[in-house]
Design a protein around this motif. Structure first.
Motif, PDB file in Angstrom:
ATOM      1  N   MET A   1      30.700  13.810  -8.785  1.00  0.00           N
ATOM      2  CA  MET A   1      31.901  13.035  -8.619  1.00  0.00           C
ATOM      3  C   MET A   1      31.730  11.703  -9.351  1.00  0.00           C
ATOM      4  SD  MET A   1      33.799  11.255  -5.340  1.00  0.00           S
ATOM      5  CE  MET A   1      33.224  12.234  -4.077  1.00  0.00           C
ATOM      6  N   PRO A   2      32.659  11.323 -10.226  1.00  0.00           N
ATOM      7  CA  PRO A   2      32.528  10.060 -10.953  1.00  0.00           C
ATOM      8  C   PRO A   2      32.711   8.862 -10.022  1.00  0.00           C
ATOM      9  CG  PRO A   2      34.583  11.163 -11.522  1.00  0.00           C
ATOM     10  CD  PRO A   2      33.824  12.091 -10.615  1.00  0.00           C
ATOM     11  N   VAL A   3      32.001   7.802 -10.351  1.00  0.00           N
ATOM     12  CA  VAL A   3      32.097   6.572  -9.577  1.00  0.00           C
ATOM     13  C   VAL A   3      33.283   5.775 -10.100  1.00  0.00           C
ATOM     14  CG1 VAL A   3      30.927   4.418  -9.012  1.00  0.00           C
ATOM     15  CG2 VAL A   3      29.615   6.525  -9.168  1.00  0.00           C
ATOM     16  N   ALA A   4      34.094   5.275  -9.205  1.00  0.00           N
ATOM     17  CA  ALA A   4      35.258   4.492  -9.614  1.00  0.00           C
ATOM     18  C   ALA A   4      34.815   3.105 -10.070  1.00  0.00           C
ATOM     19  CB  ALA A   4      36.236   4.373  -8.452  1.00  0.00           C
ATOM     20  N   GLU A   5      35.343   2.700 -11.177  1.00  0.00           N
ATOM     21  CA  GLU A   5      35.049   1.374 -11.710  1.00  0.00           C
ATOM     22  C   GLU A   5      36.037   0.400 -11.089  1.00  0.00           C
ATOM     23  OE1 GLU A   5      35.889  -0.494 -15.923  1.00  0.00           O
ATOM     24  OE2 GLU A   5      34.296   1.003 -16.006  1.00  0.00           O
ATOM     25  N   LYS A   6      35.539  -0.761 -10.646  1.00  0.00           N
ATOM     26  CA  LYS A   6      36.400  -1.756 -10.028  1.00  0.00           C
ATOM     27  C   LYS A   6      37.215  -2.475 -11.093  1.00  0.00           C
ATOM     28  CE  LYS A   6      36.236  -5.862  -7.140  1.00  0.00           C
ATOM     29  NZ  LYS A   6      35.372  -6.835  -6.494  1.00  0.00           N
ATOM     30  N   LYS A   7      38.511  -2.575 -10.868  1.00  0.00           N
ATOM     31  CA  LYS A   7      39.398  -3.306 -11.778  1.00  0.00           C
ATOM     32  C   LYS A   7      39.222  -4.800 -11.521  1.00  0.00           C
ATOM     33  CE  LYS A   7      41.503   0.261 -13.539  1.00  0.00           C
ATOM     34  NZ  LYS A   7      41.433   0.645 -14.903  1.00  0.00           N
ATOM     35  N   THR A   8      39.087  -5.571 -12.590  1.00  0.00           N
ATOM     36  CA  THR A   8      38.836  -7.001 -12.436  1.00  0.00           C
ATOM     37  C   THR A   8      39.987  -7.877 -12.902  1.00  0.00           C
ATOM     38  OG1 THR A   8      37.857  -7.219 -14.625  1.00  0.00           O
ATOM     39  CG2 THR A   8      36.354  -6.662 -12.808  1.00  0.00           C
ATOM     40  N   GLY A   9      40.971  -7.329 -13.608  1.00  0.00           N
ATOM     41  CA  GLY A   9      42.025  -8.154 -14.178  1.00  0.00           C
ATOM     42  C   GLY A   9      41.594  -8.758 -15.502  1.00  0.00           C
ATOM     43  N   HIS A  10      40.422  -8.398 -15.953  1.00  0.00           N
ATOM     44  CA  HIS A  10      39.880  -8.845 -17.233  1.00  0.00           C
ATOM     45  C   HIS A  10      39.594  -7.589 -18.059  1.00  0.00           C
ATOM     46  CE1 HIS A  10      39.300 -13.116 -16.288  1.00  0.00           C
ATOM     47  NE2 HIS A  10      39.231 -12.670 -15.058  1.00  0.00           N
ATOM     48  N   PRO A  11      40.250  -7.469 -19.209  1.00  0.00           N
ATOM     49  CA  PRO A  11      40.135  -6.209 -19.957  1.00  0.00           C
ATOM     50  C   PRO A  11      38.745  -5.906 -20.504  1.00  0.00           C
ATOM     51  CG  PRO A  11      41.322  -7.864 -21.236  1.00  0.00           C
ATOM     52  CD  PRO A  11      41.130  -8.426 -19.855  1.00  0.00           C
ATOM     53  N   TYR A  12      37.887  -6.905 -20.634  1.00  0.00           N
ATOM     54  CA  TYR A  12      36.564  -6.674 -21.222  1.00  0.00           C
ATOM     55  C   TYR A  12      35.436  -6.724 -20.197  1.00  0.00           C
ATOM     56  CZ  TYR A  12      39.136  -7.408 -25.519  1.00  0.00           C
ATOM     57  OH  TYR A  12      40.055  -7.309 -26.540  1.00  0.00           O
ATOM     58  N   ILE A  13      35.778  -6.828 -18.915  1.00  0.00           N
ATOM     59  CA  ILE A  13      34.776  -6.939 -17.863  1.00  0.00           C
ATOM     60  C   ILE A  13      34.869  -5.724 -16.955  1.00  0.00           C
ATOM     61  CG2 ILE A  13      33.934  -8.347 -15.934  1.00  0.00           C
ATOM     62  CD1 ILE A  13      33.786  -9.688 -18.752  1.00  0.00           C
ATOM     63  N   SER A  14      33.723  -5.183 -16.576  1.00  0.00           N
ATOM     64  CA  SER A  14      33.707  -4.082 -15.610  1.00  0.00           C
ATOM     65  C   SER A  14      32.637  -4.335 -14.571  1.00  0.00           C
ATOM     66  CB  SER A  14      33.482  -2.739 -16.315  1.00  0.00           C
ATOM     67  OG  SER A  14      32.189  -2.671 -16.859  1.00  0.00           O
ATOM     68  N   ILE A  15      32.863  -3.725 -13.420  1.00  0.00           N
ATOM     69  CA  ILE A  15      31.902  -3.787 -12.321  1.00  0.00           C
ATOM     70  C   ILE A  15      31.686  -2.358 -11.853  1.00  0.00           C
ATOM     71  CG2 ILE A  15      31.450  -4.615  -9.987  1.00  0.00           C
ATOM     72  CD1 ILE A  15      33.343  -6.978 -10.639  1.00  0.00           C
ATOM     73  N   ASP A  16      30.460  -1.910 -11.966  1.00  0.00           N
ATOM     74  CA  ASP A  16      30.098  -0.551 -11.582  1.00  0.00           C
ATOM     75  C   ASP A  16      28.756  -0.641 -10.883  1.00  0.00           C
ATOM     76  OD1 ASP A  16      29.098   2.072 -11.468  1.00  0.00           O
ATOM     77  OD2 ASP A  16      30.007   2.625 -13.385  1.00  0.00           O
ATOM     78  N   ARG A  17      28.677  -0.169  -9.666  1.00  0.00           N
ATOM     79  CA  ARG A  17      27.431  -0.311  -8.901  1.00  0.00           C
ATOM     80  C   ARG A  17      26.246   0.389  -9.555  1.00  0.00           C
ATOM     81  NH1 ARG A  17      26.913   4.256  -5.222  1.00  0.00           N
ATOM     82  NH2 ARG A  17      28.811   5.464  -5.379  1.00  0.00           N
ATOM     83  N   LYS A  18      26.511   1.277 -10.497  1.00  0.00           N
ATOM     84  CA  LYS A  18      25.428   1.970 -11.200  1.00  0.00           C
ATOM     85  C   LYS A  18      24.925   1.194 -12.421  1.00  0.00           C
ATOM     86  CE  LYS A  18      26.414   6.711  -9.905  1.00  0.00           C
ATOM     87  NZ  LYS A  18      26.577   8.056 -10.423  1.00  0.00           N
ATOM     88  N   ILE A  19      25.626   0.130 -12.782  1.00  0.00           N
ATOM     89  CA  ILE A  19      25.237  -0.671 -13.945  1.00  0.00           C
ATOM     90  C   ILE A  19      24.893  -2.076 -13.479  1.00  0.00           C
ATOM     91  CG2 ILE A  19      25.996  -1.636 -16.164  1.00  0.00           C
ATOM     92  CD1 ILE A  19      27.917   0.774 -16.361  1.00  0.00           C
ATOM     93  N   SER A  20      23.685  -2.508 -13.764  1.00  0.00           N
ATOM     94  CA  SER A  20      23.218  -3.862 -13.423  1.00  0.00           C
ATOM     95  C   SER A  20      23.452  -4.208 -11.963  1.00  0.00           C
ATOM     96  CB  SER A  20      23.870  -4.901 -14.337  1.00  0.00           C
ATOM     97  OG  SER A  20      23.484  -4.696 -15.663  1.00  0.00           O
ATOM     98  N   GLU A  21      23.217  -3.228 -11.100  1.00  0.00           N
ATOM     99  CA  GLU A  21      23.321  -3.409  -9.655  1.00  0.00           C
ATOM    100  C   GLU A  21      24.690  -3.928  -9.216  1.00  0.00           C
ATOM    101  OE1 GLU A  21      19.982  -5.932  -8.796  1.00  0.00           O
ATOM    102  OE2 GLU A  21      18.576  -4.269  -8.944  1.00  0.00           O
ATOM    103  N   GLY A  22      25.722  -3.544  -9.945  1.00  0.00           N
ATOM    104  CA  GLY A  22      27.078  -3.925  -9.567  1.00  0.00           C
ATOM    105  C   GLY A  22      27.505  -5.304 -10.012  1.00  0.00           C
ATOM    106  N   GLN A  23      26.690  -5.955 -10.810  1.00  0.00           N
ATOM    107  CA  GLN A  23      27.087  -7.264 -11.323  1.00  0.00           C
ATOM    108  C   GLN A  23      28.123  -7.074 -12.426  1.00  0.00           C
ATOM    109  OE1 GLN A  23      24.107 -10.284 -12.055  1.00  0.00           O
ATOM    110  NE2 GLN A  23      22.572  -8.992 -11.075  1.00  0.00           N
ATOM    111  N   PRO A  24      29.038  -8.033 -12.589  1.00  0.00           N
ATOM    112  CA  PRO A  24      30.029  -7.901 -13.653  1.00  0.00           C
ATOM    113  C   PRO A  24      29.368  -7.952 -15.032  1.00  0.00           C
ATOM    114  CG  PRO A  24      30.239 -10.028 -12.541  1.00  0.00           C
ATOM    115  CD  PRO A  24      29.219  -9.244 -11.802  1.00  0.00           C
ATOM    116  N   VAL A  25      29.757  -7.014 -15.882  1.00  0.00           N
ATOM    117  CA  VAL A  25      29.197  -6.906 -17.228  1.00  0.00           C
ATOM    118  C   VAL A  25      30.336  -6.786 -18.233  1.00  0.00           C
ATOM    119  CG1 VAL A  25      27.059  -5.783 -16.468  1.00  0.00           C
ATOM    120  CG2 VAL A  25      29.008  -4.389 -17.150  1.00  0.00           C
TER     121      VAL A  25
END
Length: 103
Positions: A1-25
């Motif tokens: 099952m894919p992990v949902a990426e959190k929407k941030t309101g910033h088109p170039y920023i993502s938050i995914d708990r599987k990437i950098s421990e969920g820090q915004p990248v």
């Protein structure tokens, strides 16, 4: 099952708990918003200099990262202080062997 990426309101920023421990990248990378902010705020680099350090990024990504940082400054600054305290504790627990040899 894919992990949902959190929407941030910033088109170039993502938050995914599987990437950098969920820090915004920056989307599509593992470069943390906090790393970009540290270069700008602490090292005094301008956005163009940051792009020179990360040539695969575009200027608009840097500006979006800085915008996200300023919108979440208190939270991200707290994370930075926690990380620095952790690093200081590690340095105390594991002193540099090279530094000891050099005297």
């Amino acid at each position: 099952m894919p992990v949902a990426e959190k929407k941030t309101g910033h088109p170039y920023i993502s938050i995914d708990r599987k990437i950098s421990e969920g820090q915004p990248v920056i989307k599509g990378t593992r470069i943390k918003v906090l790393d970009i902010a540290a270069r700008y705020e602490l090292m005094g680099m301008c956005p163009d200099d940051i792009v020179n350090d990360y040539p695969h990024l575009r200027l608009e990504q840097i500006h979006d990262a800085m915008s996200y940082y300023y919108e979440n400054k208190n939270i991200l600054d707290k994370k930075y202080r926690e990380d620095q305290a952790f690093l200081l504790q590690l340095k105390k627990s594991y002193p540099s062997k090279l530094k000891a040899k050099l005297g």
